[in-house]
Design an enzyme around this catalytic site. Structure first.
Site, PDB file in Angstrom:
ATOM      1  N   ASP A  22      11.195  -9.360  -4.016  1.00 23.03           N
ATOM      2  CA  ASP A  22      10.416 -10.582  -4.308  1.00 23.03           C
ATOM      3  C   ASP A  22      11.227 -11.603  -5.114  1.00 23.03           C
ATOM      4  O   ASP A  22      11.345 -12.755  -4.716  1.00 23.03           O
ATOM      5  CB  ASP A  22       9.049 -10.265  -4.943  1.00 23.03           C
ATOM      6  CG  ASP A  22       9.084  -9.478  -6.244  1.00 23.03           C
ATOM      7  OD1 ASP A  22      10.169  -8.996  -6.635  1.00 23.03           O
ATOM      8  OD2 ASP A  22       8.014  -9.337  -6.873  1.00 23.03           O
ATOM      9  N   ASP A 163       3.096  -8.402  -6.838  1.00 25.06           N
ATOM     10  CA  ASP A 163       1.839  -7.754  -7.224  1.00 25.06           C
ATOM     11  C   ASP A 163       0.672  -8.738  -7.207  1.00 25.06           C
ATOM     12  O   ASP A 163      -0.423  -8.420  -6.744  1.00 25.06           O
ATOM     13  CB  ASP A 163       1.975  -7.145  -8.625  1.00 25.06           C
ATOM     14  CG  ASP A 163       3.214  -6.284  -8.759  1.00 25.06           C
ATOM     15  OD1 ASP A 163       3.743  -5.855  -7.723  1.00 25.06           O
ATOM     16  OD2 ASP A 163       3.661  -6.057  -9.897  1.00 25.06           O
TER      17      ASP A 163
HETATM   18  C1  GLA Z   1       7.156  -4.473  -9.843  1.00 25.55           C
HETATM   19  C2  GLA Z   1       7.149  -5.985 -10.065  1.00 25.55           C
HETATM   20  C3  GLA Z   1       7.190  -6.732  -8.745  1.00 25.55           C
HETATM   21  C4  GLA Z   1       8.315  -6.223  -7.830  1.00 25.55           C
HETATM   22  C5  GLA Z   1       8.305  -4.701  -7.771  1.00 25.55           C
HETATM   23  C6  GLA Z   1       9.496  -4.147  -7.038  1.00 25.55           C
HETATM   24  O1  GLA Z   1       5.970  -4.072  -9.225  1.00 25.55           O
HETATM   25  O2  GLA Z   1       6.007  -6.360 -10.788  1.00 25.55           O
HETATM   26  O3  GLA Z   1       7.328  -8.123  -8.982  1.00 25.55           O
HETATM   27  O4  GLA Z   1       9.549  -6.731  -8.219  1.00 25.55           O
HETATM   28  O5  GLA Z   1       8.270  -4.111  -9.055  1.00 25.55           O
HETATM   29  O6  GLA Z   1       9.421  -4.447  -5.693  1.00 25.55           O
END
Ligand code: GLA
Length: 352
Positions: A22, A163
């Site tokens: 992301d 997320d």
């Molecule tokens: C966590 C972070 C997300 C993303 C994931 C890995 O969940 O909050 O933003 O970077 O790790 O994909």
């Protein structure tokens, strides 16, 4: 005109594939799950000095917080999320009113299921609705960005938008193909037939702010600098091979993971679940060997799913603990400690 009460639910998420892509402006394929956080808000009369205040109760922890709306202080733990969301909403110009917040959830914290994003999103929706119920259709991407600023600036986790987008855009029986450069969300039907997706907790608590998450993000930024590109999305494979380690390994993971997301979308479109299983395994190997965010406890959890007959299993989310994801064909039984997850509705107001 504000209403007297408001309530919102926001779910946690599972990420099928596309990890740490992301903030590298790549691709991911998450979905919202049934469990999440509910925030019930009601208008709170001003305190003795006549100032609007926010009073919050975290029912699951049995803890309280109270602060003035005009002067939101920094905080620790769950308080950082509440204070940060209130402050960022005010800064973005949403009309807020003094409020009493009741927060409850059925999402295991530290399990890598984005309990923090669910908390931010539920808070944001309930507070916006309480302050100005006539606000109409909100731009979900704006809310995702606002909530992510709470993580970055108030909690100290340099996370991306995965997320929050999953929580806000989720829908039943649907995965979301997210392109973080275009900021586009494309629904992908998730027809599992008799197959099951399960989660197994590694037993290790996961927290982005205190794990190696920020370090990985910094390494990716350094790889971009060395390559002279704005994001690893644009990195050239041959140039990546010439990077020093660990930047080379991190960039290799991102390039491969973006390709696996594309392949996973094709696998779902053709309902080829064995292929999805292979991609989950390949993603795990890359997260373990190239991105180096697995731990012995995570490996034990992945192995136990594979031994039980999973077609694919991988660490999920930020890494360094949390839950692992497994895909099981109908003829296999997942270990008793694993629990099934299904793509479910995204964040919404509760009108009861
Ligand atoms: C966590 C972070 C997300 C993303 C994931 C890995 O969940 O909050 O933003 O970077 O790790 O994909």
């Amino acid at each position: 005109m504000s209403s007297e009460v408001s309530a919102a639910f926001a779910p946690g998420r599972v990420n099928l594939i596309g990890e740490h892509t992301d903030y590298n402006l790549g691709l991911a394929l998450p979905f919202a799950i049934a469990e999440g956080v509910t925030v019930r808000a009601r208008v709170l009369d001003p305190g003795p000095a006549g100032e609007a205040r926010v009073s919050a109760h975290a029912a699951d922890l049995g803890e309280r917080d109270e602060f003035l709306l005009s002067e939101v202080p920094a905080g620790e733990g769950w308080r950082a999320f509440v204070r940060g969301t209130v402050a960022e909403l005010a800064r973005a110009g949403f009309p807020l009113v003094g409020s009493s917040l009741e927060i409850a959830g059925n999402l295991q914290q530290g399990a890598g299921l984005s309990s923090s994003a669910a908390l931010e999103v539920a808070l944001a929706l309930a507070l916006i609705d309480l302050g100005s119920p006539a606000v109409g259709e909100l731009d979900r991407m704006d809310i995702a960005r606002l909530c992510s600023r709470v993580e970055n600036d108030w909690v100290g986790a340099q996370t991306g938008l995965l997320d929050q987008i999953a929580s806000l855009y989720g829908a039943a029986d649907t995965a979301l193909c997210v392109d973080f450069r275009a900021l586009e969300v494309t629904p992908v039907p998730l027809h599992l037939g008799g197959w099951r997706l399960v989660l197994l907790h590694s037993g290790e608590r996961h927290a982005n702010a205190s794990s190696g998450y920020n370090e990985r993000r910094a390494e990716c930024a350094r790889a971009c600098e060395l390559l002279g590109v704005d994001s690893l999305r644009e990195a050239d494979r041959a140039a990546v091979e010439r990077l020093p380690d660990p930047e080379r390994l991190r960039a290799q993971h991102i390039l491969g993971e973006n390709e696996r997301v594309r392949e996973a979308v094709r696998a779902l479109e053709s309902e080829d679940l064995p292929r999805l299983g292979e991609l989950l395994n390949a993603s795990h190997a890359s997260l373990r060997d190239l991105f180096q965010i697995s731990t012995p406890a995570v490996e034990v959890a992945v192995q136990s799913l594979l031994r039980a007959g999973a077609s694919g299993a991988r660490l999920m989310g930020g890494g360094f603990g949390g839950s692992v994801l497994g895909l099981f064909a109908p003829e296999f039984t997942a270990p008793p400690a694993a629990r099934e997850v299904r793509p479910s509705a995204g964040a919404h107001l509760l009108r009861d």
